[in-house]
Design a protein around this motif. Structure first.
Motif, PDB file in Angstrom:
ATOM      1  N   ASP A 729       0.829  -1.204   0.000  1.00 52.26           N
ATOM      2  CA  ASP A 729       0.000   0.000   0.000  1.00 52.26           C
ATOM      3  C   ASP A 729       0.870   1.263   0.000  1.00 52.26           C
ATOM      4  O   ASP A 729       2.033   1.228   0.401  1.00 52.26           O
ATOM      5  CB  ASP A 729      -0.864  -0.037   1.289  1.00 52.26           C
ATOM      6  N   ASP A 730       0.289   2.358  -0.429  1.00 49.90           N
ATOM      7  CA  ASP A 730       0.936   3.680  -0.384  1.00 49.90           C
ATOM      8  C   ASP A 730       2.326   3.650  -1.018  1.00 49.90           C
ATOM      9  O   ASP A 730       3.260   4.295  -0.538  1.00 49.90           O
ATOM     10  CB  ASP A 730       1.056   4.192   1.053  1.00 49.90           C
ATOM     11  N   GLU A 786      -4.208   4.489  -6.584  1.00 49.35           N
ATOM     12  CA  GLU A 786      -5.098   4.959  -5.511  1.00 49.35           C
ATOM     13  C   GLU A 786      -5.424   6.431  -5.729  1.00 49.35           C
ATOM     14  O   GLU A 786      -4.615   7.170  -6.273  1.00 49.35           O
ATOM     15  CB  GLU A 786      -4.394   4.866  -4.156  1.00 49.35           C
TER      16      GLU A 786
HETATM   17 MG    MG Z   1      -3.146   3.688   0.244  1.00 51.09          MG
END
Ligand code: MG
Ligand code: C2E
Ligand code: MG
Length: 834
Positions: A729-730, A786
């Motif tokens: 993620d990220d 995202e």
């Molecule tokens: Mg994220």
């Protein structure tokens, strides 16, 4: 001729006159009745003779004779009966009754005088015998009952048990020595005499035997049969009886063991006393109760203690003890003594003296008054000890209890003491605490070692110390945390400029080490100054805040209302999270689901589960607000499982609605992942709910790898083996490294919104987002973008073959029902997927 006391009974007429004349040189008593006669005999004990005329009154005369001779106490009284010639019957009867003699009338002077002489001689003889008997009885009584031991010895041999060794011992002798008479006779006295006393005893005894001395005395010990010792005072003297020329001596012994023990104890106590006095780290004294403390006795330690010889102080010859006491204590010592003497209590006091060399010494005096019968103070006695070492030690101890040994600054204890100080509380001046948080110094320890960081701290403290004044004190309240206590400042500007001074003082030092630091400020006021715990906490919060923002160059931070509210909010959230974690109000933890669009067929391929907290007091709380708190408090572990459980349930719902192929993404925090039993627990949950893990993607952030890459990667490998998909993620915000990404056990990269936002701001040709997608593809990973909010971003991503997108442009995170409705509208499920 000796005067004899004579009683005449019943003698009358011419005989009476004649008798009176013949016996004129004797003491003659007259009686005419028996009772009168007995009365005279009773009251005249040494009456020797009673002349009874039985012819004149035979009956009375005989009665008297019977009474006298029938009474044992009158045995020495002689009775002479006067009869007329021819009265043979009377005479014989009187003699049978006990009369000593008889005489015929008329009385002849010579005969009566001769008879009186004979009877007197007999009486005297009897009296002598009687007193000899009494004397013997007395001596025997003394011998047998005397409270001292007596032995009378006829032998000259101390050890002999020869036949001539005739010895008499009285019971007390046996009792004192503990030996029975037979044993004493058998052993002789030398054998039972203590070896250490024998030589002296024998020496004296030989002199006694040789006639050089008539007696001797000594204190000696006998050995008792049980091996114990009895001390006696012994007197031995020759015995010489008038007619007996054989050798004899008498030995008298008195048990003095008790006295000897007392003497020994006394000697011991005197010895101890002298040892004590000579080893006293000071002196013992006796002085008069006057202002000069006029000394009457001083032990030798006086010189060592005061530098003055005892003679110089005795009787105030050179100076008085008062002058030895340091001037500022003289009055106190006097008043102290006055107080205790009134109550007859002991005195103890610590004060300083000034020695002969002019130096000061701390002494401890203890003593008490000596009172006479009238209750007046006769003298004062006591000891004065040198306690300088103890005082020094105490001072050092006090220093170390109040100071940090390394920096020399006041420590946390004295800081708290100062805050508790009542004068501080009631002071109208302004007070503030400025905390310098140097906690990042520990990274120096890790890099260069503890010694280096300690030296660095010392350097920083020295620099800060230079800023101290009476109104500005520096404390070391914790490792690497220092607090200035400032009083009497005017306003916040003063504090700000002081913080700038601190900043200038330390910045160069810290810049070279490239580590951050922060300053927190708390102003004290009525409401907060009583609770030191809160003060310290607020100070820490402010300094931590400053430290966290160090890169923004905001290196100091006032603890203010906003911060206070933030803390209050954090506390409230913690409480609510705790309840949910404990299984209460679990419905307050809600999951919203954000659809993920697969760009290949423009279908909704999945949802990301995003947690929200429905707080009773704070309303709907975003995960960015409560997840960090849950992580800090470790509550994320139970909460994490709850989230997974809820996501599983929603998946079951989707499945039931025909969306089995949907992939559910669940965010997993690092703390959760690193929990020992995470993999097993997840396995159990999957088995319990009969779900296929391949329909779930676990999202972890890059920061997870910072702790231990290998360990984390192993766990991810295990999860992958179970069938879970792993998404990073990220991506791009943390320690992104494509180099290591190749080794990572992940399936998918989620490009952070930061790179998607850039697509709007900059020329698409300059954006690197497309490169990230293609590099991720090269590494075999699927890519999700995202935060897609605009069509322009979607187009770009589609152009650069991004696999999936997620963002407000597609949909915001939705409640369960809306999520299902969304997918139904957007994407009809194919029959093959069911
Ligand atoms: Mg994220
Ligand atoms: P995340 O995992 O990166 O989740 C994406 C976040 O971006 C979500 O914020 C989502 O609402 C937001 N987002 C999605 N599309 C857009 C967009 O187009 N524009 C904007 N401005 N935002 C968009 P959210 O729900 O506030 O979650 C924030 C973060 O909290 C998550 O980031 C995740 O790291 C964490 N989080 C959320 N739920 C959980 C959870 O259940 N467990 C854990 N450990 N962390 C969670
Ligand atoms: Mg996520």
């Amino acid at each position: 001729m000796l005067t004899v006391k004579i009683l005449m009974f019943g003698v009358v007429g011419a005989e009476h006159a004649a008798m009176k004349e013949f016996l004129c040189e004797h003491l003659v008593y007259d009686a005419h009745s028996v009772s009168q006669a007995l009365k005279i005999i009773d009251s005249t004990p040494d009456i020797s003779l009673c002349i009874v005329d039985i012819d004149a009154s035979y009956r009375k005369g005989m009665k008297l004779l019977q009474t006298i001779h029938g009474n044992a106490s009158f045995t020495t009284l002689r009775t002479l009966v006067l009869t007329n010639p021819g009265q043979i019957e009377h005479e014989s009867e009187a003699l049978i009754t006990g009369a000593s003699d008889y005489l015929h009338k008329p009385i002849n002077k010579e005969i009566i005088r001769a008879r009186i002489h004979v009877h007197q001689t007999i009486v005297n003889q009897r009296n002598q015998n009687r007193s000899a008997q009494e004397q013997e009885l007395l001596l025997n009584t003394i011998f047998w009952q005397a409270p001292i031991g007596i032995s009378i010895c006829h032998s000259s041999a101390p050890n002999s048990n020869a036949d001539d060794n005739i010895v008499s011992f009285n019971p007390m002798f046996e009792k004192i020595t503990g030996w029975a008479k037979d044993e004493l006779m058998k052993n002789g006295w030398a054998k039972i005499t203590h070896p250490e006393d024998l030589a002296e005893d024998l020496h004296n005894f030989q002199k006694l035997q040789a006639g050089e001395i008539s007696g001797y005395s000594m204190e000696k010990r006998y050995l008792k049969p049980d091996g114990t010792v009895v001390w006696v005072h012994m007197i031995v003297s020759q015995l010489s009886l008038k007619d007996d020329h054989t050798y004899k001596h008498m030995c008298l012994i008195q048990d003095i063991t008790g006295r000897k023990e007392m003497e020994k104890a006394l000697i011991e106590s005197e010895r101890s006393m002298s040892v004590l006095l000579s080893n006293l780290p000071g002196m013992a004294y006796r002085c008069m109760y006057d202002r000069m403390w006029t000394m009457q006795f001083l032990s030798a330690g006086c010189y060592e203690l005061t530098g003055f010889a005892p003679e110089e102080l005795l009787g105030n010859r050179k100076l008085s003890y008062e002058h030895v006491i340091a001037p500022e204590y003289r009055e106190d010592v006097w008043e102290g003594w006055k107080r205790v003497l009134n109550k007859r209590e002991p005195f103890t006091y610590e004060y300083e003296i000034i020695t002969a060399r002019g130096t000061r010494k701390w002494v401890w005096e203890t003593g008490q008054g000596v009172f006479n019968e009238a209750g007046e103070v006769e003298a004062i006695e006591g000891i004065i000890l040198d306690i300088s070492d103890r005082k020094k030690f105490e001072d050092e101890l006090t220093y170390y209890t109040d100071h940090d040994p390394w920096t020399g600054l006041y420590n946390r204890r004295s800081f708290l003491k100062m805050l508790d100080n009542s004068s501080f509380l009631h002071n109208s001046q302004k007070h503030a605490l400025i905390s310098i948080n140097l906690s990042t110094i520990h990274t120096l320890s890790m890099r260069f070692g503890f010694h280096y960081s300690q030296k660095f701290v010392k350097k920083a403290v020295n620099a800060l110390n230079a800023l101290c004044s009476n109104d500005c004190l520096l404390f070391n309240i914790h490792e690497y945390r220092f607090v200035f206590y400032i009083k009497g400042y005017r306003d916040k500007n003063d504090l700000t400029s002081f913080c700038q001074t601190i900043f200038h003082t330390l910045s160069a030092m810290f810049a070279t080490e490239r580590i951050g630091w922060g300053i927190g400020i708390v102003e004290l006021h009525e409401q907060n100054r009583n609770d030191t715990e809160i003060l310290l906490k607020n100070l820490l919060v402010a300094s931590e805040h400053a430290l966290a923002n160090f890169e923004n160059e905001m290196n100091f931070c006032f603890f203010d209302k906003e911060m206070e509210q933030k803390i209050a909010r954090e506390e409230a959230l913690t409480k609510e999270l705790f309840h949910i974690a404990a299984g209460r109000l679990t419905e307050n933890l809600i999951l919203h689901y954000q659809p993920i669009l697969d760009l290949d067929g423009d279908t909704i391929c999945g949802f990301e589960a995003l947690a929200r907290l429905k707080s009773d007091s704070l309303g709907m709380v975003a995960p960015m607000d409560f997840i960090p708190i849950a992580e800090k408090t470790k509550l994320i572990i139970p909460l994490g499982y709850l989230i997974i459980q809820k996501a599983f349930q929603f998946y079951q719902r989707l499945k039931a609605n025909g969306y089995e192929s949907i992939c559910m993404s669940i965010n997993i925090s690092a703390i959760q992942l690193m929990k020992n039993d995470f993999v097993e627990s997840l396995q159990t949950m999957v088995q319990d709910s009969c779900l296929d893990p391949s329909h779930f993607s676990l999202e972890i952030t890059e920061s997870v790898f910072t702790s231990n890459f290998q360990e984390v990667n192993t766990i991810l490998g295990q999860l992958k083996e179970m069938g879970f998909q792993i998404a990073l993620d990220d991506f791009g915000t943390g320690y992104s490294s494509f180099a290591r990404e190749r080794e990572m056990n992940i399936d998918c990269l989620k490009i952070d919104k930061f790179f998607i936002d850039k697509l709007v701001d900059i020329n698409p040709h300059q954006a690197i987002t497309g490169d990230i997608v293609s590099m991720a593809h090269k590494l075999g990973h699927c890519v999700v973008a995202e935060g897609v909010e605009h069509k322009q971003q979607l187009d770009y991503l589609r152009h650069f073959n991004c696999d999936k997108v997620q963002g407000y442009f597609i949909s915001r995170p939705l409640e369960e029902d809306h999520a299902i409705a969304f997918i139904q509208i957007h994407d009809k499920p194919s029959t093959t997927d069911r």
